[in-house]
Write a protein that holds these residues in place. Structure first.
Motif: not given
Length: 430
Positions: A278, A274, A269, A267
């Protein structure tokens, strides 16, 4: 990154979905599809407007049957939602051949209107320039290969696998070069960063760059089907603490970003909100440095970073140096003699020997092209069709290499013993 547009996901996409309970939350959307927009509980038929308001509203509407101007519960229209939540973030896709009409692409500078598109997108590194047979230390190979394999099959193990492999050791011991040889042997196409990219005049920029490069390596794995990793050279030079050096915001953000990647490798970014869909592929991270004790202690703890101290022994050094001198016809026994003549030297020392033996041949070549006074004209202002004399590399001999080695050792000792800074400041010490 997916390039399928929202509108292409279904031949008749449903833009709106009414619910009986207006206070219910959005459902989790599937990838490439907008979450349903909540409709107001008010009646669907528009309330009658009076006077100039109705006339102005009617004039500004695109069409009586258009839903593009419909508002959701937050007051945002469909176009705003489409641009904000679309999975397609590739801003260059609309300028490429096959996406728009050929009339707008043209053939003058190629099929892409952005002539440097392919070069900007090539963030990975290949090693075609490493031609020939080079020696890879077995211990080094096993450590790097094991780290890469463990991270690619981490989901099959019920153990905590560190995301980062920290390779550290003395200066000039071939840490980066050995790693690149392993990448070439394994077919790994890595994304490589250097210590110089870990500082910026903008706060947060290096941290964002690390996350962006990490996601790029993930896309190489997903889209190209190749092994990839993120490699950061000389990490301690970029974020280490030496003496009374100042800790900057970017130093803290870089350390925090690497810690976050180690804790949440899937995860990542780069600034957008978020999304449940993704998910980033786990990408092994390899960092090199000389002294990891200068790094932030929680970053190098065992759960996040696996440490590997590289100190080649005599056998490793002889084999690696022999690979350097293979094209020169230097035998294994002669290489052993050179290494024994100059013990306790870093690997880059033996590479510098070969470079030093070229000095006399280069000076002779300069005389052939007209001497030192003609260098600017010959090297930079050549006329069309004029060719420089062919440079003939010198024949390497063990005597010439040993002589160059003694010259380098004398310079090393002179630097360590002279300490001219004390001589310059001697009046301040009295």
């Amino acid at each position: 990154m997916a390039t399928t547009s929202i509108a292409a996901s279904s031949p008749h996409p449903r833009l709106f979905r009414c619910r009986r309970n207006p206070n219910s939350a959005f459902r989790t959307s599937s990838r490439g599809r907008l979450p349903p927009i909540r409709c107001s509980s008010a009646p669907s038929s528009p309330q009658p407007a009076t006077g100039g308001e109705a006339e102005e509203s009617e004039r500004r509407r695109l069409s009586k049957q258009s839903s593009w101007e419909a508002k959701d519960a937050d007051g945002d229209d469909y176009l705003y939602r489409l641009g904000k939540e679309a999975d397609n973030m590739n801003i260059a896709v609309g300028a490429r051949a096959g996406i728009v009409d050929g009339l707008f692409v043209g053939n003058f500078l190629g099929k892409d209107s952005d002539i440097v598109f392919d070069y900007r997108q090539k963030a990975t590194r290949t090693f075609e320039y490493l031609q020939g047979d080079y020696y890879i230390a077995p211990l080094f190979f096993d450590k790097v290969a094991c780290h890469i394999v463990k991270n690619f099959v981490a989901h099959q193990f019920n153990i905590k696998i560190p995301l980062i492999l920290g390779i550290w050791g003395g200066k000039g011991q071939g840490k980066t070069f050995q790693t690149e040889l392993i990448f070439r042997a394994m077919g790994v196409e890595p994304v490589i960063m250097s210590a110089g990219e870990l500082e910026s005049e903008k706060a947060g920029e290096p941290g964002r760059l690390i996350r962006d490069r990490y996601r790029t390596a993930s896309q190489v794995i997903q889209n190209q089907g190749k092994l990839s990793c993120l490699m950061i050279n000389d990490l301690d030079a970029g974020v280490g603490r030496f003496g009374n050096t100042q800790m900057t915001v970017n130093n803290q953000i870089v350390a925090g970003t690497l810690m976050n990647l180690a804790d949440n490798p899937t995860r990542v970014s780069i600034g957008q909100k978020w999304r449940e869909s993704d998910i980033t592929n786990r990408v092994p991270v390899i960092v090199t440095g000389n002294d990891f004790s200068t790094l932030y202690a929680p970053l190098i703890r065992d759960g996040r970073m696996e440490k590997f101290y590289w100190q080649p022994d005599r056998e490793d050094i002889i084999n690696i140096v022999h690979g350097m001198y293979t094209k020169d016809g230097i035998s294994f026994e002669e290489v052993s003699r050179i290494v024994d003549t100059f013990p306790n030297q870093a690997l880059d020392f033996y590479g510098a020997l070969r470079s030093r033996t070229y000095d006399q041949a280069i000076l002779e070549w300069v005389d052939k092209i007209g001497g030192h006074e003609m260098l600017g004209e010959k090297l930079l202002k050549q006329k069309k069709g004029e060719k420089l004399p062919t440079f003939i590399p010198p024949k390497q001999t063990i005597e010439a290499l040993i002589e160059s080695g003694h010259s380098l050792v004398r310079e090393q000792e002179l630097i360590m013993n002279s300490k001219l800074s004390k001589e310059y400041m001697k009046n301040l010490e009295d």
